[in-house]
Write a protein that holds these residues in place. Structure first.
Motif, PDB file in Angstrom:
ATOM      1  N   GLY A  46       0.835  -1.192   0.000  1.00 50.20           N
ATOM      2  CA  GLY A  46       0.000   0.000   0.000  1.00 50.20           C
ATOM      3  C   GLY A  46       0.864   1.234   0.000  1.00 50.20           C
ATOM      4  N   ASP A  47       0.336   2.317  -0.518  1.00 48.46           N
ATOM      5  CA  ASP A  47       1.112   3.542  -0.708  1.00 48.46           C
ATOM      6  C   ASP A  47       0.308   4.716  -0.176  1.00 48.46           C
ATOM      7  OD1 ASP A  47       2.556   5.733  -1.648  1.00 48.46           O
ATOM      8  OD2 ASP A  47       2.982   4.818  -3.587  1.00 48.46           O
ATOM      9  N   LEU A  48       0.955   5.588   0.585  1.00 50.19           N
ATOM     10  CA  LEU A  48       0.259   6.773   1.089  1.00 50.19           C
ATOM     11  C   LEU A  48      -0.355   7.596  -0.029  1.00 50.19           C
ATOM     12  CD1 LEU A  48       2.535   8.216   3.952  1.00 50.19           C
ATOM     13  CD2 LEU A  48       0.441   6.881   4.173  1.00 50.19           C
ATOM     14  N   ALA A  49       0.234   7.534  -1.207  1.00 50.56           N
ATOM     15  CA  ALA A  49      -0.277   8.300  -2.344  1.00 50.56           C
ATOM     16  C   ALA A  49      -1.363   7.557  -3.115  1.00 50.56           C
ATOM     17  CB  ALA A  49       0.868   8.659  -3.286  1.00 50.56           C
ATOM     18  N   ASP A  50      -1.743   6.386  -2.645  1.00 50.51           N
ATOM     19  CA  ASP A  50      -2.766   5.569  -3.309  1.00 50.51           C
ATOM     20  C   ASP A  50      -3.855   5.225  -2.307  1.00 50.51           C
ATOM     21  OD1 ASP A  50      -4.288   3.805  -4.745  1.00 50.51           O
ATOM     22  OD2 ASP A  50      -2.744   2.265  -4.941  1.00 50.51           O
ATOM     23  N   PRO A  51      -4.845   6.120  -2.116  1.00 52.17           N
ATOM     24  CA  PRO A  51      -5.864   5.888  -1.089  1.00 52.17           C
ATOM     25  C   PRO A  51      -6.602   4.568  -1.245  1.00 52.17           C
ATOM     26  CG  PRO A  51      -5.959   8.155  -1.871  1.00 52.17           C
ATOM     27  CD  PRO A  51      -5.000   7.432  -2.772  1.00 52.17           C
ATOM     28  N   ALA A  52      -6.802   4.115  -2.472  1.00 56.36           N
ATOM     29  CA  ALA A  52      -7.525   2.861  -2.670  1.00 56.36           C
ATOM     30  C   ALA A  52      -6.787   1.694  -2.027  1.00 56.36           C
ATOM     31  CB  ALA A  52      -7.735   2.601  -4.162  1.00 56.36           C
ATOM     32  N   SER A  53      -5.450   1.702  -2.127  1.00 54.01           N
ATOM     33  CA  SER A  53      -4.667   0.622  -1.528  1.00 54.01           C
ATOM     34  C   SER A  53      -4.742   0.664  -0.004  1.00 54.01           C
ATOM     35  CB  SER A  53      -3.207   0.689  -1.987  1.00 54.01           C
ATOM     36  OG  SER A  53      -2.528   1.813  -1.423  1.00 54.01           O
ATOM     37  N   LEU A  54      -4.865   1.852   0.555  1.00 56.69           N
ATOM     38  CA  LEU A  54      -4.978   1.987   2.012  1.00 56.69           C
ATOM     39  C   LEU A  54      -6.343   1.505   2.489  1.00 56.69           C
ATOM     40  CD1 LEU A  54      -3.335   5.507   2.494  1.00 56.69           C
ATOM     41  CD2 LEU A  54      -2.224   3.262   2.505  1.00 56.69           C
ATOM     42  N   ARG A  55      -7.383   1.911   1.794  1.00 56.42           N
ATOM     43  CA  ARG A  55      -8.728   1.454   2.170  1.00 56.42           C
ATOM     44  C   ARG A  55      -8.826  -0.065   2.118  1.00 56.42           C
ATOM     45  NH1 ARG A  55     -10.434   6.225  -0.495  1.00 56.42           N
ATOM     46  NH2 ARG A  55     -10.450   5.133  -2.496  1.00 56.42           N
ATOM     47  N   ALA A  56      -8.244  -0.657   1.075  1.00 51.80           N
ATOM     48  CA  ALA A  56      -8.328  -2.103   0.909  1.00 51.80           C
ATOM     49  C   ALA A  56      -7.605  -2.851   2.023  1.00 51.80           C
ATOM     50  CB  ALA A  56      -7.741  -2.502  -0.449  1.00 51.80           C
ATOM     51  N   ALA A  57      -6.588  -2.212   2.605  1.00 54.20           N
ATOM     52  CA  ALA A  57      -5.804  -2.881   3.650  1.00 54.20           C
ATOM     53  C   ALA A  57      -6.535  -2.952   4.980  1.00 54.20           C
ATOM     54  CB  ALA A  57      -4.473  -2.155   3.838  1.00 54.20           C
ATOM     55  N   VAL A  58      -7.491  -2.050   5.198  1.00 51.84           N
ATOM     56  CA  VAL A  58      -8.202  -1.995   6.487  1.00 51.84           C
ATOM     57  C   VAL A  58      -9.433  -2.894   6.400  1.00 51.84           C
ATOM     58  CG1 VAL A  58      -9.143  -0.498   8.285  1.00 51.84           C
ATOM     59  CG2 VAL A  58      -7.345   0.358   6.778  1.00 51.84           C
ATOM     60  N   THR A  59      -9.197  -4.167   6.528  1.00 49.49           N
ATOM     61  CA  THR A  59     -10.275  -5.148   6.447  1.00 49.49           C
ATOM     62  C   THR A  59     -11.019  -5.227   7.771  1.00 49.49           C
ATOM     63  OG1 THR A  59      -8.612  -6.823   6.950  1.00 49.49           O
ATOM     64  CG2 THR A  59      -9.176  -6.503   4.635  1.00 49.49           C
ATOM     65  N   ASP A  60     -12.136  -5.943   7.757  1.00 52.08           N
ATOM     66  CA  ASP A  60     -12.995  -5.986   8.935  1.00 52.08           C
ATOM     67  C   ASP A  60     -12.330  -6.654  10.132  1.00 52.08           C
ATOM     68  OD1 ASP A  60     -14.996  -4.713   7.566  1.00 52.08           O
ATOM     69  OD2 ASP A  60     -16.112  -6.544   7.084  1.00 52.08           O
ATOM     70  N   ASP A  61     -11.314  -7.487   9.884  1.00 52.15           N
ATOM     71  CA  ASP A  61     -10.659  -8.175  10.995  1.00 52.15           C
ATOM     72  C   ASP A  61      -9.484  -7.401  11.578  1.00 52.15           C
ATOM     73  OD1 ASP A  61      -9.117  -8.531   8.723  1.00 52.15           O
ATOM     74  OD2 ASP A  61      -8.483 -10.559   9.245  1.00 52.15           O
ATOM     75  N   ILE A  62      -9.210  -6.213  11.047  1.00 50.05           N
ATOM     76  CA  ILE A  62      -8.168  -5.353  11.610  1.00 50.05           C
ATOM     77  C   ILE A  62      -8.735  -4.621  12.822  1.00 50.05           C
ATOM     78  CG2 ILE A  62      -6.771  -3.289  11.206  1.00 50.05           C
ATOM     79  CD1 ILE A  62      -5.641  -5.715   9.808  1.00 50.05           C
ATOM     80  N   ASP A  63      -8.083  -4.781  13.965  1.00 46.61           N
ATOM     81  CA  ASP A  63      -8.561  -4.149  15.202  1.00 46.61           C
ATOM     82  C   ASP A  63      -8.022  -2.743  15.408  1.00 46.61           C
ATOM     83  OD1 ASP A  63     -10.013  -6.471  16.296  1.00 46.61           O
ATOM     84  OD2 ASP A  63      -8.032  -7.386  16.386  1.00 46.61           O
ATOM     85  N   ALA A  64      -6.881  -2.446  14.807  1.00 45.25           N
ATOM     86  CA  ALA A  64      -6.260  -1.130  14.989  1.00 45.25           C
ATOM     87  C   ALA A  64      -5.323  -0.852  13.831  1.00 45.25           C
ATOM     88  CB  ALA A  64      -5.483  -1.077  16.304  1.00 45.25           C
TER      89      ALA A  64
END
Length: 293
Positions: A46-64
């Motif tokens: 994921g890349d700070l300059a690629d918001p889509a990649s950041l959103r995709a990384a925060v899945t429902d099983d991520i607690d923090a």
């Protein structure tokens, strides 16, 4: 907890990952390139300059989510990154920890300042207070947003004190920018890592926490210790701002000359944070006594 960590392979990030893992949490690494991901560890690209990649990384099983990534220098990009990382956290009460720094406070004077002090950011972190506020504002959407502001980080041979040791080795004496009376708030990287874990697991939404174990370390003494660490006798000499700016750039040179006295007592009082690693001068001059824990 399952914790998504940006900047997990950096100087601070590596220490945070070690501590999270030691306390039984599962770390998911997020790196800009696949070859930066630790071998055998759960990881995503994921890349700070690629918001889509950041959103995709925060899945429902991520607690923090812990953002330790180096800011891009572009306010719009960094703001969009905060929005993307917190989008799927909204309404869940899950934690988002944003990493800032004490340079947002500017010069403080002689009395220690706490987290209630107004910001007066120097150029190198000019827009950072606005990103802090953007992160904290997600608390209104039930995100447990926390901002951690580390002091000058030392330990394990890294951080600015590590650079100072390199400069002493190169120039034959320790060097400091500004007055000999200049002081820095400081923290050992492993103590700081413990604070990040407390922020992830215990801090209230809207918390701002100074990661500072030592309120005011004299930079002249630090430069002398760096000279000893470089094999010298403990010499320290002023480094004129203009010369430092030519060597490291004006924004960083200004930061090196910044006089600050900053309190980290809120984290001690509210979270039970107990910094215990060796003092920075001990760490530099007696390296065998450092790096414990």
């Amino acid at each position: 907890m399952k914790v998504l960590v940006l900047g997990s392979t950096g100087y601070i990030g590596s220490a945070v990952v070690r501590r999270l893992t030691a306390e039984g949490h599962q770390v998911v690494h997020l790196a800009k390139d696949a070859d930066r991901l630790p071998a055998g560890a759960p990881g995503l690209v994921g890349d700070l300059a690629d918001p889509a990649s950041l959103r995709a990384a925060v899945t429902d099983d991520i607690d923090a989510v812990v953002n330790l990534a180096t800011p891009t220098g572009d306010e719009a990009v960094d703001a969009a990154a905060v929005d993307a990382l917190t989008e799927r956290l909204r309404g869940s009460g899950r934690a988002f920890v944003y990493t800032s720094g004490v340079w947002v406070l500017g010069a403080t004077g002689d009395a220690p300042v706490d987290e209630d002090a107004p910001t007066n950011a120097i150029a190198i972190v000019g827009y950072r207070p606005r990103i802090e506020q953007r992160a904290l504002a997600t608390g209104g959407d039930d995100v447990r947003a926390v901002v951690v502001r580390p002091g000058i980080v030392y330990g394990r041979g890294g951080g600015i004190p590590g650079l100072m040791t390199d400069w002493a080795r190169e120039h034959g004496a320790g060097r400091y920018v500004g007055s000999a009376a200049t002081r820095w708030p400081m923290v050992h990287v492993d103590d700081l890592a413990e604070l990040f874990v407390l922020a992830v697991t215990k801090a209230d939404a809207g918390s701002v926490l100074h990661g500072v174990a030592h309120e005011a370390v004299p930079v002249a003494a630090l430069a002398a210790a760096a000279d000893i660490a470089a094999g010298g006798s403990g010499r320290a000499e002023p480094w004129p701002l203009e010369q430092a700016a030519e060597a490291v750039g004006s924004p960083f040179a200004e930061a090196l000359g910044l006089n600050q006295v900053v309190s980290g007592q809120r984290a001690v009082a509210e979270l039970g944070w107990l910094p215990s690693r060796p003092y920075v001068l001990t760490e530099l001059t007696e390296p065998a006594g450092g790096d414990r824990g």
